[in-house]
Design a protein around this motif. Sequence first.
Motif, PDB file in Angstrom:
ATOM      1  N   ALA A  65       6.456   5.812  -0.993  1.00 26.28           N
ATOM      2  CA  ALA A  65       5.043   5.429  -0.931  1.00 26.28           C
ATOM      3  C   ALA A  65       4.778   4.413  -2.037  1.00 26.28           C
ATOM      4  N   VAL A  66       4.198   3.289  -1.652  1.00 26.27           N
ATOM      5  CA  VAL A  66       4.068   2.152  -2.564  1.00 26.27           C
ATOM      6  C   VAL A  66       2.605   1.796  -2.751  1.00 26.27           C
ATOM      7  N   ASP A  67       2.194   1.505  -3.960  1.00 23.37           N
ATOM      8  CA  ASP A  67       0.841   0.975  -4.169  1.00 23.37           C
ATOM      9  C   ASP A  67       0.819   0.000  -5.331  1.00 23.37           C
ATOM     10  N   GLU A  68       0.032  -1.045  -5.151  1.00 21.78           N
ATOM     11  CA  GLU A  68      -0.174  -2.039  -6.213  1.00 21.78           C
ATOM     12  C   GLU A  68      -0.848  -1.437  -7.434  1.00 21.78           C
ATOM     13  N   GLN A  69      -1.710  -0.475  -7.194  1.00 26.11           N
ATOM     14  CA  GLN A  69      -2.417   0.138  -8.321  1.00 26.11           C
ATOM     15  C   GLN A  69      -1.454   0.990  -9.142  1.00 26.11           C
ATOM     16  N   SER A  70      -1.840   1.304 -10.375  1.00 20.40           N
ATOM     17  CA  SER A  70      -0.934   2.077 -11.216  1.00 20.40           C
ATOM     18  C   SER A  70      -1.128   3.577 -11.041  1.00 20.40           C
ATOM     19  N   PRO A 113      -2.437   6.792  -7.866  1.00 19.89           N
ATOM     20  CA  PRO A 113      -2.770   7.007  -6.458  1.00 19.89           C
ATOM     21  C   PRO A 113      -4.288   7.138  -6.276  1.00 19.89           C
ATOM     22  N   GLY A 114      -4.754   7.035  -5.033  1.00 17.74           N
ATOM     23  CA  GLY A 114      -6.173   7.269  -4.751  1.00 17.74           C
ATOM     24  C   GLY A 114      -6.797   6.223  -3.852  1.00 17.74           C
ATOM     25  N   GLY A 115      -6.251   5.005  -3.865  1.00 21.99           N
ATOM     26  CA  GLY A 115      -6.850   3.946  -3.042  1.00 21.99           C
ATOM     27  C   GLY A 115      -8.192   3.524  -3.610  1.00 21.99           C
ATOM     28  N   GLN A 116      -9.101   3.055  -2.751  1.00 24.27           N
ATOM     29  CA  GLN A 116     -10.392   2.568  -3.259  1.00 24.27           C
ATOM     30  C   GLN A 116     -11.342   3.719  -3.535  1.00 24.27           C
ATOM     31  N   ILE A 117     -11.592   4.551  -2.527  1.00 26.97           N
ATOM     32  CA  ILE A 117     -12.597   5.608  -2.733  1.00 26.97           C
ATOM     33  C   ILE A 117     -12.186   6.561  -3.851  1.00 26.97           C
ATOM     34  N   ALA A 133      -1.043   1.308   5.306  1.00 30.34           N
ATOM     35  CA  ALA A 133      -2.288   2.014   4.967  1.00 30.34           C
ATOM     36  C   ALA A 133      -2.976   1.247   3.851  1.00 30.34           C
ATOM     37  N   THR A 134      -3.192  -0.056   4.108  1.00 31.29           N
ATOM     38  CA  THR A 134      -3.660  -0.942   3.036  1.00 31.29           C
ATOM     39  C   THR A 134      -5.178  -1.050   2.956  1.00 31.29           C
ATOM     40  N   GLY A 135      -5.892  -0.279   3.766  1.00 31.86           N
ATOM     41  CA  GLY A 135      -7.327  -0.112   3.539  1.00 31.86           C
ATOM     42  C   GLY A 135      -8.194  -1.314   3.862  1.00 31.86           C
ATOM     43  N   VAL A 184      -0.288   1.619  11.804  1.00 31.48           N
ATOM     44  CA  VAL A 184      -1.399   1.330  10.890  1.00 31.48           C
ATOM     45  C   VAL A 184      -2.282   2.573  10.836  1.00 31.48           C
ATOM     46  N   ALA A 185      -2.669   2.988   9.629  1.00 34.22           N
ATOM     47  CA  ALA A 185      -3.582   4.128   9.477  1.00 34.22           C
ATOM     48  C   ALA A 185      -4.673   3.774   8.483  1.00 34.22           C
ATOM     49  N   GLY A 186      -5.851   4.335   8.682  1.00 36.55           N
ATOM     50  CA  GLY A 186      -6.946   4.156   7.737  1.00 36.55           C
ATOM     51  C   GLY A 186      -7.788   2.929   8.035  1.00 36.55           C
ATOM     52  N   GLY A 223     -13.959   5.067   7.494  1.00 41.70           N
ATOM     53  CA  GLY A 223     -14.272   5.900   6.333  1.00 41.70           C
ATOM     54  C   GLY A 223     -13.090   6.742   5.896  1.00 41.70           C
ATOM     55  N   ALA A 224     -13.232   7.325   4.711  1.00 40.37           N
ATOM     56  CA  ALA A 224     -12.101   7.991   4.055  1.00 40.37           C
ATOM     57  C   ALA A 224     -11.623   9.240   4.787  1.00 40.37           C
ATOM     58  N   LEU A 225     -12.549  10.014   5.352  1.00 41.62           N
ATOM     59  CA  LEU A 225     -12.129  11.264   6.004  1.00 41.62           C
ATOM     60  C   LEU A 225     -11.369  10.951   7.294  1.00 41.62           C
ATOM     61  N   LEU A 243     -11.963  -7.378  -8.647  1.00 40.46           N
ATOM     62  CA  LEU A 243     -11.222  -6.407  -9.465  1.00 40.46           C
ATOM     63  C   LEU A 243     -10.220  -5.564  -8.677  1.00 40.46           C
ATOM     64  N   MET A 244      -9.908  -5.965  -7.454  1.00 42.94           N
ATOM     65  CA  MET A 244      -8.933  -5.189  -6.672  1.00 42.94           C
ATOM     66  C   MET A 244      -7.806  -6.046  -6.110  1.00 42.94           C
ATOM     67  N   GLY A 245      -7.636  -7.231  -6.691  1.00 45.17           N
ATOM     68  CA  GLY A 245      -6.454  -8.007  -6.337  1.00 45.17           C
ATOM     69  C   GLY A 245      -6.589  -8.907  -5.132  1.00 45.17           C
TER      70      GLY A 245
HETATM   71  C1  LIG Z   1     -13.870  -1.670  -3.574  1.00 42.93           C
HETATM   72  C2  LIG Z   1     -14.105  -0.583  -2.574  1.00 42.93           C
HETATM   73  C3  LIG Z   1     -14.704   0.609  -2.959  1.00 42.93           C
HETATM   74  C4  LIG Z   1     -14.923   1.635  -2.045  1.00 42.93           C
HETATM   75  N1  LIG Z   1     -15.528   2.787  -2.476  1.00 42.93           N
HETATM   76  C5  LIG Z   1     -15.831   3.745  -1.576  1.00 42.93           C
HETATM   77  C6  LIG Z   1     -16.510   4.943  -1.977  1.00 42.93           C
HETATM   78  O1  LIG Z   1     -16.813   5.127  -3.146  1.00 42.93           O
HETATM   79  N2  LIG Z   1     -16.827   5.861  -1.029  1.00 42.93           N
HETATM   80  C7  LIG Z   1     -16.492   5.664   0.277  1.00 42.93           C
HETATM   81  O2  LIG Z   1     -16.794   6.540   1.115  1.00 42.93           O
HETATM   82  N3  LIG Z   1     -15.815   4.574   0.680  1.00 42.93           N
HETATM   83  C8  LIG Z   1     -15.500   3.609  -0.206  1.00 42.93           C
HETATM   84  N4  LIG Z   1     -14.843   2.476   0.206  1.00 42.93           N
HETATM   85  C9  LIG Z   1     -14.436   2.371   1.601  1.00 42.93           C
HETATM   86  C10 LIG Z   1     -12.956   2.744   1.606  1.00 42.93           C
HETATM   87  O3  LIG Z   1     -12.247   1.739   2.197  1.00 42.93           O
HETATM   88  C11 LIG Z   1     -12.672   4.149   2.066  1.00 42.93           C
HETATM   89  O4  LIG Z   1     -13.125   4.346   3.362  1.00 42.93           O
HETATM   90  C12 LIG Z   1     -11.195   4.568   1.908  1.00 42.93           C
HETATM   91  O5  LIG Z   1     -10.758   4.223   0.622  1.00 42.93           O
HETATM   92  C13 LIG Z   1     -10.261   4.019   2.961  1.00 42.93           C
HETATM   93  O6  LIG Z   1      -9.006   4.623   2.779  1.00 42.93           O
HETATM   94  P1  LIG Z   1      -7.626   3.939   3.142  1.00 42.93           P
HETATM   95  O7  LIG Z   1      -6.575   4.940   2.818  1.00 42.93           O
HETATM   96  O8  LIG Z   1      -7.678   3.400   4.507  1.00 42.93           O
HETATM   97  O9  LIG Z   1      -7.472   2.670   2.185  1.00 42.93           O
HETATM   98  P2  LIG Z   1      -7.666   2.480   0.609  1.00 42.93           P
HETATM   99  O10 LIG Z   1      -8.249   3.649  -0.026  1.00 42.93           O
HETATM  100  O11 LIG Z   1      -8.334   1.173   0.456  1.00 42.93           O
HETATM  101  O12 LIG Z   1      -6.154   2.348   0.082  1.00 42.93           O
HETATM  102  C14 LIG Z   1      -5.356   1.225   0.354  1.00 42.93           C
HETATM  103  C15 LIG Z   1      -4.347   1.058  -0.761  1.00 42.93           C
HETATM  104  O13 LIG Z   1      -3.377   0.089  -0.368  1.00 42.93           O
HETATM  105  C16 LIG Z   1      -2.986  -0.644  -1.487  1.00 42.93           C
HETATM  106  N5  LIG Z   1      -2.437  -1.925  -1.036  1.00 42.93           N
HETATM  107  C17 LIG Z   1      -3.043  -2.866  -0.260  1.00 42.93           C
HETATM  108  N6  LIG Z   1      -2.207  -3.909  -0.045  1.00 42.93           N
HETATM  109  C18 LIG Z   1      -1.065  -3.628  -0.707  1.00 42.93           C
HETATM  110  C19 LIG Z   1       0.172  -4.321  -0.871  1.00 42.93           C
HETATM  111  N7  LIG Z   1       0.409  -5.519  -0.297  1.00 42.93           N
HETATM  112  N8  LIG Z   1       1.131  -3.737  -1.641  1.00 42.93           N
HETATM  113  C20 LIG Z   1       0.930  -2.526  -2.215  1.00 42.93           C
HETATM  114  N9  LIG Z   1      -0.217  -1.823  -2.074  1.00 42.93           N
HETATM  115  C21 LIG Z   1      -1.201  -2.364  -1.339  1.00 42.93           C
HETATM  116  C22 LIG Z   1      -4.244  -0.775  -2.304  1.00 42.93           C
HETATM  117  O14 LIG Z   1      -3.934  -0.975  -3.668  1.00 42.93           O
HETATM  118  C23 LIG Z   1      -4.949   0.566  -2.066  1.00 42.93           C
HETATM  119  O15 LIG Z   1      -4.701   1.501  -3.082  1.00 42.93           O
HETATM  120  C24 LIG Z   1     -14.564   1.445  -0.700  1.00 42.93           C
HETATM  121  C25 LIG Z   1     -13.963   0.247  -0.302  1.00 42.93           C
HETATM  122  C26 LIG Z   1     -13.721  -0.757  -1.209  1.00 42.93           C
HETATM  123  C27 LIG Z   1     -13.079  -2.041  -0.754  1.00 42.93           C
END
Ligand SMILES: Cc1cc2nc3c(=O)[nH]c(=O)nc-3n(C[C@H](O)[C@@H](O)[C@H](O)COP(=O)(O)OP(=O)(O)OC[C@H]3O[C@@H](n4cnc5c(N)ncnc54)[C@H](O)[C@@H]3O)c2cc1C
Lengths: 470, 106
Positions: free
Chosen positions: A38-43, A45-49, A119-121, A309-311, A318-320, B62-64
Motif C-alpha cells: 500500500a503506497v501513499d505520497e503522504q507520510s 495513512p488516512g487520505g484526505q478526510i 484509490a487516489t481519491g 478503481v475504488a473510492g 464520500g468516505a463511507l 497543500l496536497m500536492g
Molecule cells: C482536501 C480535501 C479534504 C477533504 N476533507 C473531507 C472531510 O473532512 N470530510 C469528508 O467527509 N470528506 C472530505 N473530503 C472528501 C474526501 O475525498 C473523502 O470523501 C475521502 O477522503 C475519500 O476517500 P478516498 O479513499 O477515495 O480518497 P482519499 O482519502 O483522498 O485518499 C487518496 C490518497 O491517495 C494518495 N495519492 C493520490 N495520488 C497518489 C500517487 N500518485 N501516489 C501515491 N499516493 C497518491 C493521496 O495522498 C491520498 O492520501 C476531502 C477532500 C479533499 C480533496
Amino acid sequence: MTDGMARVETCDLAVIGTGPAGMAAAVAAAELGLSVVAVDEQSVPGGQIYRNVLASPVAARLGPDYGHGAALAAAFDAAEGISRRYGTTVWTLSADGEIGLRGERGDIVLLRAKAVILATGALERPMPFPGWTLPGVMTAGSAQILLKSAAVVPADGVVLTGSGPLLYLVAAQLLDIGVRPGAIVETTPGANYRAAARHWRGAAHGAATLLKGLKLIARLRVARVPMVSGATGLSAEAGADGAVARLKYHCGGRERSVACSLLLVHQGVVPNVQISRSLDLPHDWDAAQRCWRPRLGEWGDTALPGIFVAGDGGGIGGALAAEEQGRLAALAAACRLGRIDEQERNRRADAPRRALAHHLAVRPFLDALYRPGDDAVVPADEVVVCRCEEVTAGEIRRCVVDGCVGPNQVKSFIRSGMGPCQGRMCGLTVSEIIAAARGMPVADVGYYRLRQPLKPITLGELAQLEEVAQ
Amino acid sequence: MENDSRFRRLPQASDQTVTLSVEGRPVATRAGDSVAAALLAAGIITTRTTPVSGAPRSPFCLMGVCFDCLMEIDGVPNRQACMTPVRDGMTVALQHGAAAVSEETK
Ligand SMILES: Cc1cc2nc3c(=O)[nH]c(=O)nc-3n(C[C@H](O)[C@@H](O)[C@H](O)COP(=O)(O)OP(=O)(O)OC[C@H]3O[C@@H](n4cnc5c(N)ncnc54)[C@H](O)[C@@H]3O)c2cc1C
Ligand code: FES
C-alpha cells in the motif's frame, strides 16, 4: 537522490492511496491472504478526510466523522500481510501492473503487481475567478490540512467563499477550534434548491448526513458568523503588499466587498483521474457532478483486467462509500488471483454492497444542491485558467475561434495544461470553456491526453527506472 | 511578503522543534510539519514566482496537486514544499520563475 538501478519488488496487490478506500481494500485483501503493498505520497495513512488521524494533536476536536477514521487506520496499521510505503509517489503505472515508485529520498522502486487498486481519491474542483492566483488565496481543504497535520489555523477574520459541504465543514471545524471567520460568502445558485428537492426520496435515506450538514450551518449561525448566500461575480483584489486584501461579489443586485488577508475558496471535490487518464481508460462525463469519472464495473473493475478503481477517484461518493468500494475491489482482486471463487466473492460482497447503496442514496440530492453554476466553471476572458502557464479564458476562446476543437489542440497552441500540474488545476475548466464556446456537450469535447510520469521527475531518477526497464 | 497575522499555531502542536534555513534566515518549526506548513506558520506566504509573468504565489492546495509551492529544497529545485517533511538543518529557497525550467528536471 540515490544513484544506480531501481530495486525490483513483486506483490499480489498494489493499493495506491491510503485513504478510506485504500485502507479498507488493503485490510480486506490481506485478510484473504494476498500480499499487499500500500503506497501513499503522504507520510501517514488516512487520505484526505482522515489525514493524520492516528497522530493529529487536535483529533478530539475535529468531530465524530474524523474519529471513525481512527479505527479504520488503526486496523490498517496493525494488519499483517501489508507492506506500507509512505512518502512514496506513484510516478508510472503500466497496463500490466508495473509501478514506478519514488520514495522520500528519491529512491526508485519498480513494483510488479498482479492486480492494482487505484484509490487516489478526489481533489478540490478548480475555482477560477479574478484574483484566485493571488498570494493569500488558498483552498478551504488546504486550511483543513494545516489544521489536521500541523495544528496551524488561520487568524480570526479569514473569509471563506464558494459552495459545497466541505466549505461549511471547514468553517465549523475552525469555529470549534477557536477561529472566528470574518464571513462565509456562499455561491450555491438559488435554482439548485428546487432541483435538489426533486431528490427528496434519496435525501430521506441520507437523513443522518443531511442533519449533520444542517447542524453545521446552525452552529455557524448561532455563533453569528456573517453569512451571505447566492453571491455571484466573485473577484479578489490585492493590497499594497501584493497579497489578497478583499473579496468583492454581487449579491441582491448590489456590489459588496469584505476585507481579508486570507481567502479560502472551495466549490466541491472531483475525482483525481490522473492515473486512470494516463492509462487511456475510458472516462464518462458526469453531468450531475460536472466532472469526469472512469468507466467502472460493479467491482470497480476497469477496461484493463486486474486494474480496479475504488473510492472518490471513481466518482464522488464520500468516505463511507469509499470504504465499501475498497472492500468490493479487494474481493474482486482476490477472486481474479484465484484466492476465492466467484461464489465466495459474491457471498462476501453482500454486506458491503448493501452499505454502499445506503451511503450513495443521498448523493443525487447533494449533487443537485451543490452543482456549480455556469459562471462558476466557465470564467470571463480576463481570468487565469491555467495557473502554471498563466493562460486566460480569453486566450482559450480565441484558440477555439482559430479552429481548435479540443483541449489537446489548445494545449499545443498556448501551453495550457503543459506545466508541472499537468492539467490538475485547469483541465475541467478548459473542457467546459471549449464546450460552451462551441455550443456542444463537454462529453464530446473530451479532456487532455495525459502522459506519464505523473509528476515531474529528475533525469537521474528517470535513468534509474529505465535501467531496469531494459 | 510576510504577515504574521494570517496563521497561528495551536498550543496542542508538537513541541519538538526543528530549524530550517529559509533564504538564509533561521526559521524554527515543529517536527512533522511539511515545509509549506512551516513557512505559513512563520508568516511566509510566498513560495515561488511564476515562470511566465514573475507573479508571486503561495501554496494553494497543500496536497500536492497545484505545484504553486515549488521551491528549492536542499539545493534541489522543483520540490513540492507541501509534500516535503521538514528536517533539521534543511535549506529552503524561494523558486524564482526560470528555476522552474531548470536543466535538472524533465
Ligand atoms: C482536501 C480535501 C479534504 C477533504 N476533507 C473531507 C472531510 O473532512 N470530510 C469528508 O467527509 N470528506 C472530505 N473530503 C472528501 C474526501 O475525498 C473523502 O470523501 C475521502 O477522503 C475519500 O476517500 P478516498 O479513499 O477515495 O480518497 P482519499 O482519502 O483522498 O485518499 C487518496 C490518497 O491517495 C494518495 N495519492 C493520490 N495520488 C497518489 C500517487 N500518485 N501516489 C501515491 N499516493 C497518491 C493521496 O495522498 C491520498 O492520501 C476531502 C477532500 C479533499 C480533496
Ligand atoms: S501547495 Fe499545491 S502542490 Fe503544494
